[in-house]
Motif scaffolding. Structure first.
Motif: not given
Length: 151
Positions: A1-14, A28-34
């Motif tokens: 099983m491979h989790l999507t980028r959407f889930t990866d980014y969701s975890l990062r945001v949270l 913008a701040e989160i986008a720049a940091r990651f």
């Protein structure tokens, strides 16, 4: 099983919002940091807001914040909410298209494994992903550096 980028980014945001020392944070701040596309991140945040994980306030004094406490966000539920399909086999739900569906048990075994996977993840919360000693270091480091040093 491979989790999507959407889930990866969701975890990062949270995780970022849980660790943030600010009352609100911007996309913008989160986008720049990651180093993530702002447009893609906007879709992630919109879905997290719709699902009730994030509060998003528009305008000059707006921003993002967690809507729930990190210790109430269970990882299994989050993954179920952010993954569009958790099917492990192509034949899941389409027995008529498979010539051996009447004798094959792999789909059922795979689904049992998936249920166990989600059950294990549900034992953990967003709070469990946050390392205690990293909270104070967030004030000193950028989150990307923090993620690398605490991994």
């Amino acid at each position: 099983m491979h989790l999507t980028r959407f889930t990866d980014y969701s975890l990062r945001v949270l995780m970022y919002l849980a660790e943030s020392t600010n009352e609100r944070t911007t996309i913008a701040e989160i986008a720049a940091r990651f180093n993530i596309s702002r447009n893609h991140l906007m879709k992630v945040v919109q879905e997290l807001s719709r699902l009730g994980y994030v509060t998003a306030i528009r305008g000059k004094h707006g921003g993002l914040s967690l809507k729930k406490s990190p210790d109430t966000i269970h990882l299994g539920r989050l993954i179920q909410d952010t993954e569009h399909s958790l099917s492990l086999t192509e034949c899941d739900g389409d027995d008529e298209a498979c010539y051996i569906a009447t004798v094959c048990r792999f789909k059922h075994i795979a689904n049992e494994g998936l249920a166990a996977f989600i059950e294990v993840l549900d034992r953990y919360t967003l709070q469990d992903l946050l390392m205690p000693d990293c909270r104070s270091r967030l004030q000193e480091l950028k989150l990307i550096e923090l993620t690398q040093s605490c991994a």
